[in-house]
Design a protein around this motif. Structure first.
Motif, PDB file in Angstrom:
ATOM      1  N   THR A 196      -8.975   2.644 -24.782  1.00  0.00           N
ATOM      2  CA  THR A 196      -8.734   1.200 -24.818  1.00  0.00           C
ATOM      3  C   THR A 196      -8.888   0.584 -23.430  1.00  0.00           C
ATOM      4  N   THR A 197      -9.347  -0.660 -23.416  1.00  0.00           N
ATOM      5  CA  THR A 197      -9.525  -1.383 -22.148  1.00  0.00           C
ATOM      6  C   THR A 197      -8.217  -2.008 -21.686  1.00  0.00           C
ATOM      7  N   HIS A 198      -7.492  -2.636 -22.577  1.00  0.00           N
ATOM      8  CA  HIS A 198      -6.269  -3.371 -22.231  1.00  0.00           C
ATOM      9  C   HIS A 198      -5.045  -2.555 -22.648  1.00  0.00           C
ATOM     10  N   ASN A 199      -4.156  -2.326 -21.688  1.00  0.00           N
ATOM     11  CA  ASN A 199      -3.025  -1.434 -21.920  1.00  0.00           C
ATOM     12  C   ASN A 199      -1.747  -2.023 -21.320  1.00  0.00           C
ATOM     13  N   PHE A 200      -0.610  -1.533 -21.823  1.00  0.00           N
ATOM     14  CA  PHE A 200       0.689  -1.942 -21.317  1.00  0.00           C
ATOM     15  C   PHE A 200       1.520  -0.697 -21.001  1.00  0.00           C
ATOM     16  N   ALA A 201       2.314  -0.795 -19.942  1.00  0.00           N
ATOM     17  CA  ALA A 201       3.104   0.349 -19.493  1.00  0.00           C
ATOM     18  C   ALA A 201       4.439  -0.138 -18.958  1.00  0.00           C
ATOM     19  N   TRP A 202       5.326   0.810 -18.702  1.00  0.00           N
ATOM     20  CA  TRP A 202       6.565   0.492 -17.987  1.00  0.00           C
ATOM     21  C   TRP A 202       6.647   1.402 -16.763  1.00  0.00           C
ATOM     22  N   SER A 203       7.318   0.921 -15.728  1.00  0.00           N
ATOM     23  CA  SER A 203       7.418   1.653 -14.467  1.00  0.00           C
ATOM     24  C   SER A 203       8.849   1.662 -13.964  1.00  0.00           C
ATOM     25  N   ALA A 204       9.195   2.727 -13.252  1.00  0.00           N
ATOM     26  CA  ALA A 204      10.472   2.832 -12.550  1.00  0.00           C
ATOM     27  C   ALA A 204      10.189   3.369 -11.148  1.00  0.00           C
ATOM     28  N   GLU A 205      10.943   2.873 -10.170  1.00  0.00           N
ATOM     29  CA  GLU A 205      10.642   3.196  -8.772  1.00  0.00           C
ATOM     30  C   GLU A 205      11.926   3.272  -7.965  1.00  0.00           C
ATOM     31  N   MET A 206      11.907   4.118  -6.945  1.00  0.00           N
ATOM     32  CA  MET A 206      13.015   4.166  -5.991  1.00  0.00           C
ATOM     33  C   MET A 206      12.459   4.483  -4.610  1.00  0.00           C
ATOM     34  N   GLY A 207      13.136   3.962  -3.578  1.00  0.00           N
ATOM     35  CA  GLY A 207      12.664   4.191  -2.224  1.00  0.00           C
ATOM     36  C   GLY A 207      13.641   3.666  -1.193  1.00  0.00           C
ATOM     37  N   ILE A 208      13.240   3.752   0.070  1.00  0.00           N
ATOM     38  CA  ILE A 208      14.047   3.267   1.190  1.00  0.00           C
ATOM     39  C   ILE A 208      13.163   2.393   2.075  1.00  0.00           C
ATOM     40  N   GLN A 209      13.666   1.224   2.405  1.00  0.00           N
ATOM     41  CA  GLN A 209      12.951   0.291   3.273  1.00  0.00           C
ATOM     42  C   GLN A 209      13.393   0.499   4.718  1.00  0.00           C
ATOM     43  N   PHE A 210      12.417   0.693   5.619  1.00  0.00           N
ATOM     44  CA  PHE A 210      12.694   0.876   7.043  1.00  0.00           C
ATOM     45  C   PHE A 210      12.157  -0.325   7.818  1.00  0.00           C
ATOM     46  N   TYR A 211      12.983  -0.856   8.710  1.00  0.00           N
ATOM     47  CA  TYR A 211      12.627  -2.058   9.465  1.00  0.00           C
ATOM     48  C   TYR A 211      12.232  -1.685  10.890  1.00  0.00           C
ATOM     49  N   PHE A 212      11.059  -2.176  11.321  1.00  0.00           N
ATOM     50  CA  PHE A 212      10.572  -1.984  12.679  1.00  0.00           C
ATOM     51  C   PHE A 212      10.413  -3.346  13.349  1.00  0.00           C
ATOM     52  N   ASN A 213       9.954  -3.340  14.574  1.00  0.00           N
ATOM     53  CA  ASN A 213       9.854  -4.596  15.321  1.00  0.00           C
ATOM     54  C   ASN A 213       8.907  -5.595  14.666  1.00  0.00           C
ATOM     55  N   LYS A 214       7.788  -5.107  14.127  1.00  0.00           N
ATOM     56  CA  LYS A 214       6.734  -5.996  13.633  1.00  0.00           C
ATOM     57  C   LYS A 214       6.534  -5.959  12.121  1.00  0.00           C
ATOM     58  N   PHE A 215       7.073  -4.952  11.453  1.00  0.00           N
ATOM     59  CA  PHE A 215       6.818  -4.835  10.017  1.00  0.00           C
ATOM     60  C   PHE A 215       7.919  -4.013   9.356  1.00  0.00           C
ATOM     61  N   LYS A 216       7.891  -4.025   8.022  1.00  0.00           N
ATOM     62  CA  LYS A 216       8.810  -3.211   7.223  1.00  0.00           C
ATOM     63  C   LYS A 216       7.993  -2.159   6.484  1.00  0.00           C
ATOM     64  N   LEU A 217       8.394  -0.907   6.580  1.00  0.00           N
ATOM     65  CA  LEU A 217       7.710   0.209   5.926  1.00  0.00           C
ATOM     66  C   LEU A 217       8.595   0.765   4.823  1.00  0.00           C
ATOM     67  N   THR A 218       8.002   0.950   3.640  1.00  0.00           N
ATOM     68  CA  THR A 218       8.767   1.438   2.494  1.00  0.00           C
ATOM     69  C   THR A 218       8.064   2.627   1.858  1.00  0.00           C
ATOM     70  N   PRO A 219       8.562   3.846   2.026  1.00  0.00           N
ATOM     71  CA  PRO A 219       8.096   4.976   1.217  1.00  0.00           C
ATOM     72  C   PRO A 219       8.849   4.986  -0.112  1.00  0.00           C
ATOM     73  N   ALA A 220       8.129   5.220  -1.208  1.00  0.00           N
ATOM     74  CA  ALA A 220       8.752   5.149  -2.528  1.00  0.00           C
ATOM     75  C   ALA A 220       8.058   6.094  -3.496  1.00  0.00           C
ATOM     76  N   ILE A 221       8.775   6.440  -4.547  1.00  0.00           N
ATOM     77  CA  ILE A 221       8.239   7.218  -5.660  1.00  0.00           C
ATOM     78  C   ILE A 221       8.265   6.332  -6.906  1.00  0.00           C
ATOM     79  N   ARG A 222       7.132   6.266  -7.600  1.00  0.00           N
ATOM     80  CA  ARG A 222       7.042   5.433  -8.805  1.00  0.00           C
ATOM     81  C   ARG A 222       6.485   6.252  -9.969  1.00  0.00           C
ATOM     82  N   GLY A 223       7.099   6.080 -11.132  1.00  0.00           N
ATOM     83  CA  GLY A 223       6.569   6.654 -12.361  1.00  0.00           C
ATOM     84  C   GLY A 223       6.090   5.545 -13.274  1.00  0.00           C
ATOM     85  N   THR A 224       4.881   5.702 -13.828  1.00  0.00           N
ATOM     86  CA  THR A 224       4.311   4.707 -14.735  1.00  0.00           C
ATOM     87  C   THR A 224       3.908   5.401 -16.031  1.00  0.00           C
ATOM     88  N   PHE A 225       4.303   4.812 -17.163  1.00  0.00           N
ATOM     89  CA  PHE A 225       4.105   5.454 -18.454  1.00  0.00           C
ATOM     90  C   PHE A 225       3.551   4.431 -19.456  1.00  0.00           C
TER      91      PHE A 225
END
Length: 261
Positions: A196-225
């Motif tokens: 199929t071309t058009h699909n629908f899914a649900w996702s769940a994610e968790m991670g930690i946001q790190f703040y630096f002088n110029k930007f915010k970096l976020t490593p995360a794990i996401r599951g999509t089904f």
């Protein structure tokens, strides 16, 4: 190449986390980007490594024989993707995120369905057909996918601890498969497995946001089904060696994401 990219992303995230943890131990710590999360709207981009496979439910007649699965997913995809981030701040603890991205995948299905010749005389779900000997090229289907993934996520985050903040998120995805072949009149008789071309899914994610002088970096794990059945039936005159052997086909993905805002 794809496995190397995934390992590189993981190592990069670990190194950044170690560096961030080192600066948190400094006696005179200063909060960075103090007003960043007060913005009503913000944006960024992300890179990700992913592992995509299929959840398969087989047809009880054409997909199984004596409790043996005749269709197997013999190759999952280690790949990569990238996308953009748009954030809408609701309050101190909730954000809405839209993160459209492009994902690539190549998976493989193997059809050991020659035994379905016993149904050549026809059955309730399939008309009579002329058996054909399945060669190796007939048994294996490499399924390439280019996915335009548009997740809408509700993010719940904790209180900021100096230059870090944990969060969890969940939501729904609209996914367009640009290589689905769903409109093709050819099918598995011509070595084309349609989805199929058009699909629908649900996702769940968790991670930690790190703040630096110029930007915010976020490593995360996401599951999509995926929630819908991606299988497109073969043409009526095609023997039940391929799509007829599968009742339900659904993508599932695990992603390691690096976000930059």
């Amino acid at each position: 190449m794809n496995k190397f990219l995934l390992k590189a992303l993981v190592l990069t995230s670990v190194n950044v986390a170690v560096f961030a943890n080192a600066q948190f131990r400094t006696r005179n710590r200063m909060d960075k980007l103090e007003d960043f999360d007060e913005q009503k709207f913000s944006w960024g981009f992300y890179l990700n490594g992913n592992k995509l496979g299929y959840r398969i439910v087989l047809h009880p007649t054409y997909g199984m024989k004596d409790n043996q699965n005749l269709v197997t997913s013999t190759k999952e995809s280690y790949s990569f993707g990238a996308g953009l981030i748009a954030k809408w701040r609701l309050n101190d603890y909730l954000d809405v995120r839209v993160e459209p991205g492009l994902q690539f995948a190549q998976r493989q299905l193997t059809f050991n369905t020659q035994s379905n010749d016993v149904y050549a005389g026809g059955s309730v779900t399939n008309p009579p057909f002329t058996p054909i000997p399945l060669q190796e090229k007939d048994k294996v289907r490499d399924i390439k996918s280019t996915l335009v993934d548009i997740p809408v996520l509700l993010e719940l985050h904790g209180r900021r601890w100096y230059n870090s903040r944990p969060y969890v998120a969940a939501g729904v995805n609209y996914v367009v498969n640009l290589q689905s072949n769903s409109s093709s009149t050819d099918d598995n008789m011509q070595q084309i497995f349609r989805t199929t071309t058009h699909n629908f899914a649900w996702s769940a994610e968790m991670g930690i946001q790190f703040y630096f002088n110029k930007f915010k970096l976020t490593p995360a794990i996401r599951g999509t089904f995926f929630m819908n059945n991606e299988k497109v039936a073969d043409n009526a005159t095609t023997p039940p060696y391929w799509a007829s052997a599968v009742s339900t086909l659904q993508t599932r993905a695990i992603m390691f994401v690096l976000k930059f805002e």
